[in-house]
Scaffold this motif. Sequence first.
Motif, PDB file in Angstrom:
ATOM      1  N   LEU A 285      -0.592   4.714  -0.661  1.00  0.00           N
ATOM      2  CA  LEU A 285      -1.462   5.151   0.429  1.00  0.00           C
ATOM      3  C   LEU A 285      -0.612   5.704   1.576  1.00  0.00           C
TER       4      LEU A 285
ATOM      5  N   LEU B  27      -1.521  -0.610  -5.219  1.00  0.00           N
ATOM      6  CA  LEU B  27      -1.039   0.552  -4.489  1.00  0.00           C
ATOM      7  C   LEU B  27       0.459   0.460  -4.247  1.00  0.00           C
TER       8      LEU B  27
ATOM      9  N   ILE C  21       0.844  -1.198   0.000  1.00  0.00           N
ATOM     10  CA  ILE C  21       0.000   0.000   0.000  1.00  0.00           C
ATOM     11  C   ILE C  21       0.880   1.249   0.000  1.00  0.00           C
TER      12      ILE C  21
END
Lengths: 555, 343, 165
Positions: free
Chosen positions: B122, B179, B119
């Motif tokens: 993010l 991501l 991720i």
Amino acid sequence: MPTITIDGKQIEFKQGQTVIEVAYEAGVEIPHFCYHPKLSISGNCRVCLVEIEKMPKLAISCATLAGDGMVVHTNSAKTLEARNAVMEFILINHPLDCPICDEAGECKLQDYAYAHSRGESRFEEIKNRKEKRVQLGPRIKFDGDRCISCSRCIRFSDEIAKSNQLTFTNRGDKVTISTFPGESFDNPYSMNTVDICPVGALTNNDFRFKSRVWEMSFTDSICVGCARGCNTEIGVRNNEILRLTPRQNEEVNSFWMCDNGRLNTFKNVNAEDRIDGTFVRKEGQLQKVNWDEALEVAAKSLKEYKSGEIAFVGSAFATCEDNFVLAKLAKQLNIASVDFARHSVAGDQDDILIREDKTPNTAGAELVFTKTNGAKLEGIFRLIKEGKVKTLFVMEDDLGSINDEWEQALGMLDLLIVTATNSNKTTALADIVFPAASYAEKHGTFVNFQGRVQRIRPAVSLDEMDRALDGMNMSRWDKFGTKFDRWNQGHKYDAKPSWKILAQLSSHLGGKIKYEMAEEVFAEIANSVDAFKGLDYDEIGELGIQLKISEKVEK
Amino acid sequence: MTILETIIIALIKIVLIIVLMLLSVAYTVYFERKIAAWVQNRKGPNRVGWLGLLQPFADVFKLLLKEDIVPEKANKILHTLAPFIALFVSFATYAVITIGPAVEIFGYKINLVVADVNIGILYVLALTSLGVYGITFAGWSSGSKYSLLGGIRSSAQMISYEVSMGFSIAGVIMLSQSLSPMKIVDSQYGWMWNAVVQPIGFITFLVSAFAETNRLPFDLPEAEPELVGGYHTEYSSFKFAGFFLAEYANMIVASMMIVTLYLGGYQIPYIDKLGLNSTLLVFLQIGAFLLKVAFFMFFFIWVRWSLPRFRYDQLMDLGWKVMFPLSLLNLVWVALLIMIFGF
Amino acid sequence: MAEKKRLKNLTFLEKMYIPEIVKGLALTLKQMLSPSVTMQYPEVKFEPPASYRGRPVLVQETNGTERCVACGLCSRVCPALAIEVQAAETELEKERYPQKFEINMLRCIFCGFCEEVCPEEAIVMSKDYELVFQNRESAIYGKDKLLVPVDELKDRIDFLRKFKK
């Protein structure tokens, strides 16, 4: 009354007045070089030409008698043209040396050239050269180039000083001023010619090149050279007096003052021997102490004597205020013996200005001390000799220099307290010396031999004063200077006016004499001394007021 | 690979990244000054060392030797904390930046990234949002009106532009379907760089990146004519250096993000088709990445010395009325690409 | 709210910003590539033109005396009160000379009024712009520092003769 019209103004005049006199009184300015209200009419400069209606040609206003119904134009086109032409003629041979000329800044030729001439010369020829730096007299230098031959100085020497020492020599453009062969222009009033010279041809030896006039501040004052009390203007730069010039006062000195007063009355203010700070004798030596200590020592020492053993001597050199506070302190201490010394030089007097009495305030001191009824100066002297007076307070006078006997007498005292501006024989014998402000450093009043009360004002700043805050006159340098500017570091003496010293001494002795300003002292004099009854300090103004003591008045 | 080995490798990476980052920040400042000088027909720093190359060190020593002043009215704790927040955020972001493909050193397969988290993007978004706190705290805790205004402007600006930045990134994520920065880089194989595929997204991201890093023309938080020094008016010495460091570190991170998200990261189009030696390939790819980043660094500086500052209302107008709709438009465009062309 | 009047209505392209930004960037790039105009100061020194107003100095004639006659006009005109002159008498033909001539370089604002007002062309603005002192006292330049031989000031004097009315 006959009337004359000058520039549209209807003016009344007395028969026999000239046009320029009438104009002068009415506040109309007519340029002039040779005309002077106190001198005879010579009419040679031609710059005062005015247009008078019904007269075929322009007339010089200084030599034309005013007539009833005359209509005069001082600024008509014709007059201006003539004036410009006259200025051009005068300037043919006048050198353009304003940068090195002392008169620059107060020069009439400069002013009129600025106001009335073309701005540039049309003459290509070389200017005439004449003798420069001629020592006309012991105190005056003459610059032939600059002279515009107005003859004011010659007329002054003939008519006012009555010495007939100057004359024109040669003719035409070679004309110049000189003394008669073998003579020197050494008249005691010779330096007035420097003032009346409309250009810088005559210069003051003493002031020559010392300062430009615009760098100085000028303060109205009174000459302290003799009892005449000539009105003067003190020129100060960097807190140092550079020049004294007379100020017009028709009741006292007209436009004039003597050379002695002009040169020798201000040198002591910034002299080497000026007393700077309070001194107390310790172990046989006068040592500098602070004000509080000196006042404390003086008060303590005075308390040790009975009032009969103390005598106070005021001064004809000090102001009425100083003497009044002295008398008051004497009263506080119950001292009866209060007087002051007279300083007369017999025979040194003329019928122009100079007086035998060499102090500025004998009349004032007399008036202030009338109420005292103890021993007079001679009596005090005797009492000292007899050992009955052991303590003497001398204010601003050099008793020790009167004669050797006085010096001896002062030496016999147990305690001698002195306020003085400069070191002298008296201060050398003193036990406590307070530095007194000189006449150029304080407010106050003098009464001259005519009984005319006149004001002095501070021109030089003392340590305790501030030019701006104390409302003294300031030059541009004074206004904008800081403590970092060398030109603003003229010495400020640590001195106080005698009345202030006396008032402080009084409070150290438990008395209640308290004044903030000389004006307050004067207000009290006006309340308590008959001759001063009803006078107001401000009303004395620049020219003074005649006191109502008729028996003293002589002209 | 044992856990110990993993930890050691991670530590080596961290130390390397920090050292390299500090150095690169130092020389970014140097080049900033040099380029400013060139734009203005000057010479720039040239006294300390050869061509002035030691100037950054002189600057650092100067900063560290200065007196650390904390204003009387300041909130001491937050005042001290603020520069560390700013610094921490910009340092931590480096963890997920991929500077090259996986390499094999001494038998270990090593990813050229500190933490290859799935991720990553993010994470970057989260951290840059945290960065606002450093500046806002600095502004508020200084107890000075200039600082406060700078801090407020900064938070307002960062929040506004984060929106368009987030939506721009969304376009990238839709295409890469991941991501993870590494996956994103991989998804841009060949000329399929996101800058080519979704140019509007690229521009909105670029502009937002400028705003997020507080660089001119969006440096309102420290607008000198109005705010003295902005949020760091009341900072000096080491703490000031912290903000200074963070600002330039952010710039580098931003450049790296742009390269990663839109310019194919370390990829050189179709270079694998040439059949080069794998070691050489790795070096070429790292070089390509650094070159791309360097170009954007230069671009940041270049823009700074070319454009004037926005007015505050213009800044807000641009953020909400232009960048935000544009980023949405970009999303629609990407959606269309996926639906119609089956990307 | 009334629509603000603009000096010029922007075209669509201008409103797009980007072409304008590119133009701006191109300009700065061009500047980046053009040579620098910096002078490496302590090694390379700027030689000012004759019109330059540097430190005011006193003109020293070839015989060693100053031209100044201590008229005090510079002192009077000086808006910063930087100049103090004390005149004295000399045996030379000019009669007056400055016994003391001091310029407080902390006060001086290099306006050149002193030069403009000088009737003798005795005080001129030099090309000297390197004024360093470490305390207030040494900022006050006396005649020793102010006198500069006339040959070194030829440039300025020629300039003044040409342009000073």
